[in-house]
Design a protein around this motif. Structure first.
Motif, short mmCIF file in Angstrom:
data_model
loop_
_atom_site.label_atom_id
_atom_site.label_comp_id
_atom_site.label_asym_id
_atom_site.label_seq_id
_atom_site.Cartn_x
_atom_site.Cartn_y
_atom_site.Cartn_z
N ILE A 34 0.99 -1.21 -0.45
CA ILE A 34 0.18 0.13 -0.39
C ILE A 34 1.03 1.18 0.50
O ILE A 34 2.19 1.15 0.04
CB ILE A 34 -0.93 0.17 1.37
N THR A 35 0.01 2.50 -0.56
CA THR A 35 0.86 3.88 -0.56
C THR A 35 0.60 4.54 0.59
O THR A 35 -0.90 4.40 1.29
CB THR A 35 0.44 4.19 -1.59
N ALA A 36 0.95 4.16 1.51
CA ALA A 36 0.89 5.32 3.26
C ALA A 36 1.26 6.44 3.05
O ALA A 36 2.48 6.35 2.74
CB ALA A 36 1.09 4.35 3.62
N ALA A 37 0.88 7.66 3.71
CA ALA A 37 2.06 8.32 5.03
C ALA A 37 2.08 7.80 5.78
O ALA A 37 1.09 7.41 6.99
CB ALA A 37 0.64 10.09 4.69
N LEU A 38 3.24 7.89 6.11
CA LEU A 38 3.64 7.36 7.72
C LEU A 38 3.66 8.51 9.08
O LEU A 38 4.76 9.59 8.54
CB LEU A 38 4.46 6.88 7.64
N LEU A 39 3.28 8.12 9.87
CA LEU A 39 3.63 9.08 11.13
C LEU A 39 4.56 8.66 12.32
O LEU A 39 4.11 7.16 12.84
CB LEU A 39 2.57 9.43 11.83
N PHE A 40 5.39 8.74 12.44
CA PHE A 40 6.45 7.52 13.95
C PHE A 40 6.78 9.10 14.67
O PHE A 40 7.57 10.32 14.14
CB PHE A 40 8.04 7.85 12.83
N ALA A 41 6.57 8.51 15.77
CA ALA A 41 6.58 9.70 16.65
C ALA A 41 7.30 8.77 18.03
O ALA A 41 6.97 7.89 18.55
CB ALA A 41 5.17 10.15 17.54
N ASP A 42 7.89 9.60 18.83
CA ASP A 42 9.05 9.33 20.04
C ASP A 42 8.78 10.30 21.10
O ASP A 42 9.10 11.89 20.74
CB ASP A 42 10.36 8.61 19.15
N LEU A 43 9.31 10.29 22.48
CA LEU A 43 8.32 10.50 23.65
C LEU A 43 10.67 11.08 23.44
O LEU A 43 11.34 10.42 23.73
CB LEU A 43 8.82 9.97 24.70
N ILE B 137 8.33 14.00 16.04
CA ILE B 137 7.75 13.21 15.64
C ILE B 137 8.24 13.47 13.14
O ILE B 137 9.06 14.78 13.48
CB ILE B 137 6.86 14.36 14.81
N ALA B 138 8.02 12.79 12.84
CA ALA B 138 8.30 12.22 11.01
C ALA B 138 7.28 11.87 10.72
O ALA B 138 7.11 10.87 10.98
CB ALA B 138 10.17 11.29 11.12
#
Length: 392
Positions: A206-215, A306-307
């Motif tokens: 699939i094609t998707a917008a990805l969100l990667f978040a970290d504290l 967040i990226a």
């Protein structure tokens, strides 16, 4: 078998929900001439937020369903007929509610308001060692006949209740399966698993917008803080995850103090719309994370990095034969994680790839070209124009 027995079996095989089962059962009894004015069924469940579901059918208002949360200190149960029956080790009781010799319970006032005169209560145990919290069901019926249910009516109800209990149990197990999959693997992944996508290596690109978040700073804080930190971590993770769901995305994985989420691009949602939704979710997550830090004023603040990136990923089952994970993998996932790792050195709380920034509904600012670990070519990275420096 009677028509009602056939109907219960049909519901047990194909019925959708316990509420419809109870209301249909009550209406069938009324059609048979049983003067029923109220029916009640309580089902404990295994759910992170709901402790028990209560179903109340009345002749005047129809069906009402309520989920009682774990946090709710419901003293009503302690004063209920079912609590009394459990305390006295009884599975069947019948009270005439206006009899001066009858033990009184708060629920009898609800029965009186419906014109009820008695309260027939039964407890059924499921005795399933693999699901101990699904202990069984409590069910009650009330009539409006002055002398209450006749012996033959009670006999009729008791003969039908084992079938009703089996049907309710099947529906509860299915609901539990769906709820657990939704909770632990996500809504979309859960539906895919239920539809049969269970083989290792089975999935789709699939094609998707990805969100990667970290504290940022959590690992250091965890080394010195006690178990109270877990409750705070849950609040920070909610600050990240709730905006994702609100914007139509899906949290695929909690990774310690971080989150990986996806906003799939579909026929109904274009790349621009998916990327815009991811950006809005990131903005909301930053704001809510700040609010969590304010709730813990005086403690070490935990900032959020967040990226956001957009690309093709494999979405499906990976892992060992006996332990699978339904998630996304691929170069785009690696790239978004490498981008997040630059938040600290770039002194910025949000980093976007060009594929997301080009679809942004809000102004962007270039951070220049940077090399990502493990990726040969440099990438131009961006941040929100409103974000000038890293903020707690």
């Amino acid at each position: 078998m009677t028509n009602l027995e056939d109907w219960i079996i049909e519901q047990g095989l194909r019925g959708a929900d316990v509420g419809s089962l109870l209301s249909g059962f009550a209406e069938h009894l009324a059609t048979e001439g049983v003067p029923l004015v109220r029916a009640y069924l309580a089902l404990p469940t295994v759910n992170p937020t709901i402790r028990v579901y209560t179903h109340v059918w009345t002749r005047s208002a129809g069906l009402m369903v309520e989920g009682v949360s774990h946090e709710r200190n419901d003293l009503a149960f302690d004063r209920s007929p079912f609590a009394y029956m459990m305390q006295t080790d009884q599975t069947s009781c019948h009270w005439l509610i206006d009899d001066p010799e009858t033990r009184q319970f708060d629920v009898f006032e609800d029965v009186r308001r419906e014109g009820g005169t008695d309260y027939l209560a039964r407890l059924f145990s499921f005795e399933n060692a693999s699901a101990p919290d699904l202990r069984g069901i409590g069910i009650s019926f009330s009539s409006n006949r002055p002398e209450g249910f006749l012996p033959e009516e009670i006999e009729r109800i008791d003969a039908l209740l084992p079938l009703l209990g089996l049907a309710a149990y099947r529906m509860t197990l299915f609901d539990l399966t769906v709820a657990m999959l939704d909770t632990y693997v996500g809504l979309s992944a859960g539906r895919r698993v239920l539809s049969g996508e269970i083989r290792r290596g089975f999935g789709t690109t699939i094609t998707a917008a990805l969100l990667f978040a970290d504290l940022r700073g959590f690992t250091v804080l965890a080394d010195t803080a006690g178990m109270d930190l877990i409750a705070r971590l849950d609040r920070h993770l909610e600050a990240m995850a709730d905006p994702v769901a609100e914007e139509g995305g899906e949290v695929l994985k909690f990774m310690g103090d971080g989150v990986l989420a996806a906003f799939p691009i579909t026929e109904e949602r274009s790349r621009e719309q998916a990327c815009a939704a991811a950006i809005r979710a990131a903005q909301a997550a930053l704001e809510r994370n700040d609010a969590v830090n304010r709730l813990h004023a005086g403690e070490t603040p935990l900032s959020l990095d967040i990226a956001l990136h957009c690309g093709d990923v494999f979405y499906g089952n990976i892992g060992a034969a006996g332990r699978l994970d339904f998630t996304v993998i691929g170069p785009a996932v690696n790239e978004v994680s490498r981008m997040e790792a630059l938040c600290n050195s770039l002194d910025c709380s949000v980093i976007l790839s060009n594929s997301v920034a080009s679809a942004s509904p809000v102004p962007m600012r270039s951070l220049g070209r940077h090399r990502l670990r493990g990726i040969a070519a440099e990438r131009e990275l961006f941040t929100l124009a409103s974000v000038s420096v890293w903020t707690a």
